[in-house]
Design an enzyme around this catalytic site. Structure first.
Site, PDB file in Angstrom:
ATOM      1  N   ASP A 197       0.645  -1.032  -0.096  1.00 42.23           N
ATOM      2  CA  ASP A 197      -0.082  -0.061  -0.064  1.00 42.23           C
ATOM      3  C   ASP A 197       0.759   1.321  -0.058  1.00 42.23           C
ATOM      4  O   ASP A 197       2.031   1.365  -0.550  1.00 42.23           O
ATOM      5  CB  ASP A 197      -1.122  -0.223   1.204  1.00 42.23           C
ATOM      6  CG  ASP A 197      -2.453   0.462   0.793  1.00 42.23           C
ATOM      7  OD1 ASP A 197      -2.293   1.857   0.736  1.00 42.23           O
ATOM      8  OD2 ASP A 197      -3.253  -0.191   0.780  1.00 42.23           O
ATOM      9  N   HIS A 238      -4.188   5.112   4.112  1.00 42.67           N
ATOM     10  CA  HIS A 238      -4.724   3.766   3.530  1.00 42.67           C
ATOM     11  C   HIS A 238      -4.277   2.424   4.274  1.00 42.67           C
ATOM     12  O   HIS A 238      -4.769   1.630   4.820  1.00 42.67           O
ATOM     13  CB  HIS A 238      -4.799   3.849   2.071  1.00 42.67           C
ATOM     14  CG  HIS A 238      -5.730   2.851   1.524  1.00 42.67           C
ATOM     15  ND1 HIS A 238      -5.341   1.784   0.683  1.00 42.67           N
ATOM     16  CD2 HIS A 238      -7.253   2.819   1.498  1.00 42.67           C
ATOM     17  CE1 HIS A 238      -6.323   1.249   0.429  1.00 42.67           C
ATOM     18  NE2 HIS A 238      -7.415   1.933   0.551  1.00 42.67           N
ATOM     19  N   SER A 414     -11.572  -2.033   0.311  1.00 44.14           N
ATOM     20  CA  SER A 414     -10.207  -1.684   0.911  1.00 44.14           C
ATOM     21  C   SER A 414     -10.149  -2.551   2.232  1.00 44.14           C
ATOM     22  O   SER A 414      -9.231  -3.068   2.821  1.00 44.14           O
ATOM     23  CB  SER A 414     -10.094  -0.444   0.989  1.00 44.14           C
ATOM     24  OG  SER A 414      -9.292   0.179  -0.234  1.00 44.14           O
TER      25      SER A 414
END
EC number: 3.4.21.94
Length: 660
Positions: A197, A238, A414
Site C-alpha cells: 500500500d 490507507h 479496501s
C-alpha cells in the site's frame, strides 16, 4: 516441501505469454518513467550490475525477483514522467557488452480502493488517543457487553464485523466469527501479512509491537522504512488502516483489536507515486516470500467502469513464483479487494482480482446487503465486511489511523481484503502446512451465506452441480473464522492440480443487440492423459472479440452440470470500440468441485445501450481451460456433518458422481 501446483509448470509459461495482450486503459498516450529493466548476459551478479549502472550513468536499485542477471536501474537525469521514450539512454545501456536487454518502464495507474479524501486541512480521523477513555455512558450506549472474554480495547464495541450484536443498525451474528477462532487458541501468532500500500505508521502504539521490520520495504523511496508520506488530507492513511484490521494489539487501551492480533504486519510501500511500473509491482509481490505468508492488496486498476487492465509480465512472474515457491514451497497467499466500481463495473475486467492465483474478496454491509460501491463478478471467492448502511458515523470499520490516531470510518473493499487476510492468518497458525490451494478450498467450504442478500434481487443464491451454494455478489459467502480454523486443524493435503485445455472455437461471427450467439465445446476434460481433470477448481474462458460499444457485451458460460455463471456483465461506461478483448481470461469459481466432462456453452449478447441503441460485435475466438484434480479432493478429509455441512454434502455428491 515442493508445491506441485502445475503439471511441469507448463501453463504458467503459456499464460505469461498470452494473458494480457489486449489490455486497455483510460490513458490515450503512453507514459514513460525513469525506471529501466536491465538483463545481463549470463549470471553477472550484483557487482556486475552495479558496475554497468555506474559506467552508463544509471543508478542501481536492485535485482528483480532475486535474479542474478535481471536488475532494476533508475536514471536521475530523466524525468520520472514523460510521454516520449528515452531512446538514447536505452541505446547506451544496450551498447554495453554485458547488457542483453534493456527496457524503459511504462507507467500506469493503480488506485487505492475505498479512499475518500477530506477537504484540505481537515483531519480524516477525529478519534485521538485521548478520547479513548470512553466514559460509562458512552460505553453503555454502544450496547456491546464485555463478558470477560472479549477484548477490552475501547473501539472493540464498534468493531461490529468482529462481534455484531446489532450496533449501528446491524444484524446480530452477522460477523466474521473471530471469537470462536480465538477461543480455539488461534490469534495469528507466527504469521506475517504484508500490506502492499502507501506505507504503515509503524510507530503507532497499536501496531509497533506487531510490526515486522525485517520483512518491510519502501519501493517508492528504495529504503527499508515504509513510513507514509505526509499530506494535509491524510491521503496516505490507507495502509495504516488496513494494517490495524489485521494485527492491532489486544487489551492495550488503544483503538480496537485486529482479526489476528498476535500476528505481524509488514509494510510494502509502493503506491505513493504518480505512476506504477511493472518492476515496482513485481518486486513488492515477490519481496522475501519465505518471510511473508500473506500479501494483502486493497488497490487495482481504476474503478471507472471502463478500464480493462491487469498485471504485466514481471508482476505475473512474481505471483506465479510466489504460489509455486513462496513459504518454502507451500505458496504465498495473495488477497485482493474485488473493486469499488459499483454495479456499473465488473471485477472480471480486473486482471488481479480475476486471477486464479489470488483470493478475490468482496464486501457486505453490517445488515447483510451489498454496498453501493461493490463490484460483482464470477471470480469473487468470498466476502467480508466494509461499512454499514446506517447514517451513524461509526458504522464504518474501526481501525488504526496515522499519527497514533484511530478511525471508525474506514470502508470500501479496501477494508474487506485485510479482514480476510486476518482470518487466513488464523488458519495458517492452526495449520502452517496449508498451501495456497488449501486456503482457497477452505474458503469455499467454510464461508457462510448467513444473512447476506442482494437488495435489488438481481443476484440470487444458487447451488452448483456439486451442491455448493454461491452468489454472484458474495461468492461462497462471508468468511467464518471459527469454522475455518476448526477445519484447517484436521485438513489433509490435496491431490495434485492439473490443467486441461478443453477446446477452442476459432471463427468470426457477428452478434448484436438482437442477435445473440451461442458457442459450444464438448470436452472429455483430457481423460486418459497426464492433464486429466475430474474435479474442478477454476475455469478460465479466454475470449477475443470486438464491439461497437464494449460495455454492452454480456457473457454467460454454462457447465456440463448445468451451472450458469455470468462471466461479464454490462458496463455502461465502457465506450471502447477499438480494442475489445484479446484472449482476455474471464474466470469463474462458481463451478467449484463439479465434473467438467461434457458440453460447455458460451452465450454472448449485447445489452441495449443508452436510448436503446443497437450495438454490434464480432467474435473471433474462445478457448476453455479447466483447472482441477484428477482424484477426488475431499476423500481424505475427516468431516463432522454437523460442523461442516458443505464438505459433508460435496463428499456425498462426489461419491454419487463416481458411482454414476
Amino acid at each position: 516441501m515442493v508445491n506441485r501446483t502445475w503439471n511441469r509448470n507448463v501453463l504458467s509459461t503459456v499464460i505469461l505469454g498470452i494473458l494480457f495482450l489486449g489490455f486497455s486503459t483510460t490513458w490515450s498516450k503512453e507514459v514513460l518513467t525513469n525506471h529501466w529493466y536491465v538483463e545481463l548476459d549470463g549470471d553477472g551478479g550484483v557487482e556486475s550490475a552495479k558496475l554497468v549502472a555506474k559506467r552508463t550513468g544509471f543508478t542501481y536499485v536492485g535485482p528483480v525477483l532475486g535474479s542474478s542477471n535481471e536488475f532494476h536501474f533508475v536514471h536521475s537525469a530523466v524525468p520520472n514522467i514523460r510521454t516520449k521514450r528515452s531512446i538514447g539512454h536505452t541505446r547506451l545501456l544496450k551498447a554495453h557488452p554485458k547488457v542483453k536487454r534493456a527496457v524503459q518502464q511504462t507507467g500506469y495507474l493503480r488506485v487505492k480502493r475505498g479512499f475518500k479524501p477530506k477537504i484540505t486541512g481537515v483531519p480524516v480521523s477525529e478519534i485521538k488517543l485521548k478520547l479513548q477513555s470512553l466514559d460509562e455512558d458512552k460505553a453503555r450506549a454502544v450496547n456491546v457487553k464485555i463478558d470477560g472474554k472479549s477484548p477490552t480495547d475501547p473501539l472493540f464495541k464498534k468493531e461490529w464485523y468482529l462481534k455484531n450484536v446489532g450496533q449501528s443498525g446491524g444484524i446480530p451474528g452477522l460477523d466474521l466469527n473471530v471469537e470462536d477462532a480465538w477461543a480455539q487458541g488461534f490469534t495469528g501468532k507466527g504469521i506475517t501479512t504484508a500490506i502492499m500500500d502507501d506505507g504503515i505508521d509503524y510507530l503507532h502504539e497499536d501496531l509497533r509491537h506487531s510490526y515486522n521490520a525485517k520483512a518491510s520495504y519502501d519501493f517508492s523511496s528504495n529504503d527499508p522504512y515504509p513510513y507514509p508520506r505526509y499530506t494535509d488530507t491524510w491521503f496516505n492513511s490507507h495502509g495504516t488502516r488496513c494494517a490495524g484490521e489485521v494485527s492491532a494489539a489486544r487489551d492495550n487501551n488503544i483503538c480496537g483489536v485486529g482479526v489476528a492480533y498476535n500476528s505481524q504486519v509488514a509494510g510494502l510501500r509502493m503506491l505513493d507515486q504518480p505512476f506504477m511500473t511493472d518492476l515496482i509491482e513485481a518486486n513488492a509481490m515477490g519481496h522475501v516470500p519465505n518471510d511473508i505468508d500473506i500479501y494483502s492488496a486493497s488497490w487495482g486498476p481504476t474503478d471507472d467502469g471502463k478500464t480493462v487492465d491487469g498485471p504485466r509480465n514481471m508482476t505475473m512472474r512474481a505471483i506465479v513464483k510466489g504460489v509455486n515457491e513462496g513459504r518454502h514451497g507451500r505458496g504465498n497467499i495473495y488477497v485482493w479487494a474485488s473493486g469499488d466500481g459499483g454495479a456499473d463495473d465488473d471485477c472480471n475486467c480486473d486482471g488481479y482480482a480475476a486471477s486464479m492465483w489470488t483470493i478475490s474478496i468482496n464486501s457486505a454491509t453490517n445488515d447483510g446487503q451489498t454496498a453501493g460501491y461493490d463490484e460483482s463478478c464470477s471470480s469473487t471467492l468470498a466476502s467480508t465486511f466494509s461499512n454499514g448502511k446506517s447514517t451513524l458515523r461509526d458504522a464504518g470499520v474501526a481501525t488504526t489511523d496515522l499519527y497514533n490516531n484511530c478511525t471508525t470510518t474506514h470502508s470500501g473493499t479496501s477494508a474487506a481484503a485485510p479482514e480476510a487476510a486476518g482470518v487466513f492468518a488464523l488458519a495458517l497458525e492452526a495449520n502452517p502446512n496449508l498451501t495456497w490451494r488449501d486456503m482457497q478450498h477452505l474458503t469455499v467450504l467454510t464461508s457462510k451465506r448467513n444473512s447476506l442478500f442482494d437488495p435489488y434481487l438481481k443476484h440470487h443464491w444458487k447451488y452448483n452441480g456439486a451442491g455448493l451454494e454461491f452468489n454472484h455478489l458474495f461468492g461462497y459467502g462471508v468468511l467464518d473464522a471459527g469454522a475455518m480454523v476448526d477445519l484447517a486443524q484436521k485438513w489433509k493435503p490435496l491431490p495434485e492440480r492439473f490443467h486441461c485445455t478443453a477446446g477452442s472455437v476459432k471463427k468470426e461471427m457477428k452478434f448484436g443487440t438482437e442477435q445473440p450467439i451461442e458457442l459450444k465445446i464438448d470436452t472429455d476434460a483430457c481423460v486418459g492423459t497426464e492433464n486429466e481433470v475430474n474435479y474442478l477448481e477454476h475455469v478460465q474462458v479466454f475470449v477475443t472479440l470486438k464491439a461497437s460499444y464494449r460495455g454492452n457485451v454480456v457473457m454467460f458460460v454454462t457447465s456440463p452440470m448445468n451451472t450458469t455463471t455470468m462471466v461479464l456483465s454490462q458496463r455502461p461506461n465502457d465506450d471502447d470500440h477499438k480494442n475489445g478483448f484479446t484472449r482476455w481470461p474471464f474466470m469463474t469459481t462458481h463451478t467449484w468441485a463439479e465434473n467438467p466432462r461434457g458440453l460447455w456453452k458460451l452465450q454472448i449478447s449485447m445489452a441495449p445501450g443508452k436510448n436503446n441503441a443497437m450495438d454490434t460485435g464480432s467474435f473471433f475466438e474462445w478457448t476453455l481451460i479447466l483447472h482441477g484434480t484428477k482424484d477426488a479432493p475431499y476423500d481424505k478429509q475427516v468431516v463432522d456433518g454437523n460442523k461442516h455441512t458443505k464438505l459433508y454434502k460435496v463428499k456425498r455428491v462426489h461419491e454419487a458422481m463416481r458411482k454414476a
